[in-house]
Design a protein around this motif. Sequence first.
Motif, PDB file in Angstrom:
ATOM      1  N   PHE A  46       0.818  -1.216   0.000  1.00 49.98           N
ATOM      2  CA  PHE A  46       0.000   0.000   0.000  1.00 49.98           C
ATOM      3  C   PHE A  46       0.853   1.268   0.000  1.00 49.98           C
ATOM      4  O   PHE A  46       0.587   2.206  -0.761  1.00 49.98           O
ATOM      5  N   ASN A  47       1.878   1.346   0.848  1.00 46.13           N
ATOM      6  CA  ASN A  47       2.683   2.574   0.927  1.00 46.13           C
ATOM      7  C   ASN A  47       3.408   2.861  -0.381  1.00 46.13           C
ATOM      8  O   ASN A  47       3.575   4.012  -0.762  1.00 46.13           O
ATOM      9  N   TRP A  48       3.838   1.817  -1.073  1.00 44.29           N
ATOM     10  CA  TRP A  48       4.484   1.988  -2.374  1.00 44.29           C
ATOM     11  C   TRP A  48       3.482   2.579  -3.364  1.00 44.29           C
ATOM     12  O   TRP A  48       3.798   3.504  -4.120  1.00 44.29           O
ATOM     13  N   ARG A  49       2.261   2.062  -3.342  1.00 42.11           N
ATOM     14  CA  ARG A  49       1.218   2.583  -4.241  1.00 42.11           C
ATOM     15  C   ARG A  49       0.910   4.037  -3.905  1.00 42.11           C
ATOM     16  O   ARG A  49       0.752   4.869  -4.795  1.00 42.11           O
ATOM     17  N   LEU A  50       0.828   4.331  -2.617  1.00 42.61           N
ATOM     18  CA  LEU A  50       0.533   5.703  -2.182  1.00 42.61           C
ATOM     19  C   LEU A  50       1.638   6.649  -2.644  1.00 42.61           C
ATOM     20  O   LEU A  50       1.353   7.715  -3.216  1.00 42.61           O
TER      21      LEU A  50
END
Length: 196
Positions: free
Chosen positions: A122-126
Motif C-alpha cells: 500500500f505505501n508503495w502505491r501511495l
Amino acid sequence: MKKIITISREFGAGGGEIGRRLADSLGYDYYDKELILMAAAQADIDVSSLIEWDEKVPVNFGFTQSLFNFYNKPLSEKIFQAQKQVIRKIGEKGHCVIVGRNANAILKEYDDCLNVFVRADFNWRLNRMKDRMEHLTEAQAADEIRAIDRVRKKYCTYYTNTSFGSMEQYDIALNSSRIGVDACVRAVLALAKEDN
C-alpha cells in the motif's frame, strides 16, 4: 505464444504501465479505458454517463434485477454487457493486452490467454500515486486508493461472481513493489512467449 494478455491490478500498482510496455514489446494492441468508449458506441450510451458509471455496481441491485430486460437495466448493467461484447470481439481477434474490465473472467474459456494480477504494498502505491493526485492531501490520496480498490472488488464480485485478486482467477500474480515494474514486464513477456 499467448495471443491475449489480461491484467487485473490494484490501484496504483502499475498494471497500466506494465500493460502498455507489454503491448509495445509484443506489437500487440493495448486496451484500457478506451474499451468504455467502444462499449458506449456499441450500446448507444452517452460517453459522459458511461465514464461516470464505469466500474460501478448498481446501487439498487437485488432480486428485482431479474425483472429488467437489457434496455431497462440500470446504466451500469448496460455498460458491463456492452464492454463484455467488446472484450470478446477483441479477444477473438487476439494479439492484445487488456487492462482491467474483468477481462480475465470474460475471456476465461480462451486457451491462448495469459491472466496476470499485479499488486503492490500500500505505501508503495501511495507514494507512486501522490504525484499524480497532487490536488489531494496524502490522507485523501490514501482514502481514494482504498475506495477504488473496494469498488473494483465489488464490481468484480457482482458482475463475474469471482473474487478480485483471488489466485484461482489468474495464471500469475506479481508484486510490483517487491520486484519492480521492469521485472514484472520481463516476467510476463517470458511467459507470453512460451509455447505450451
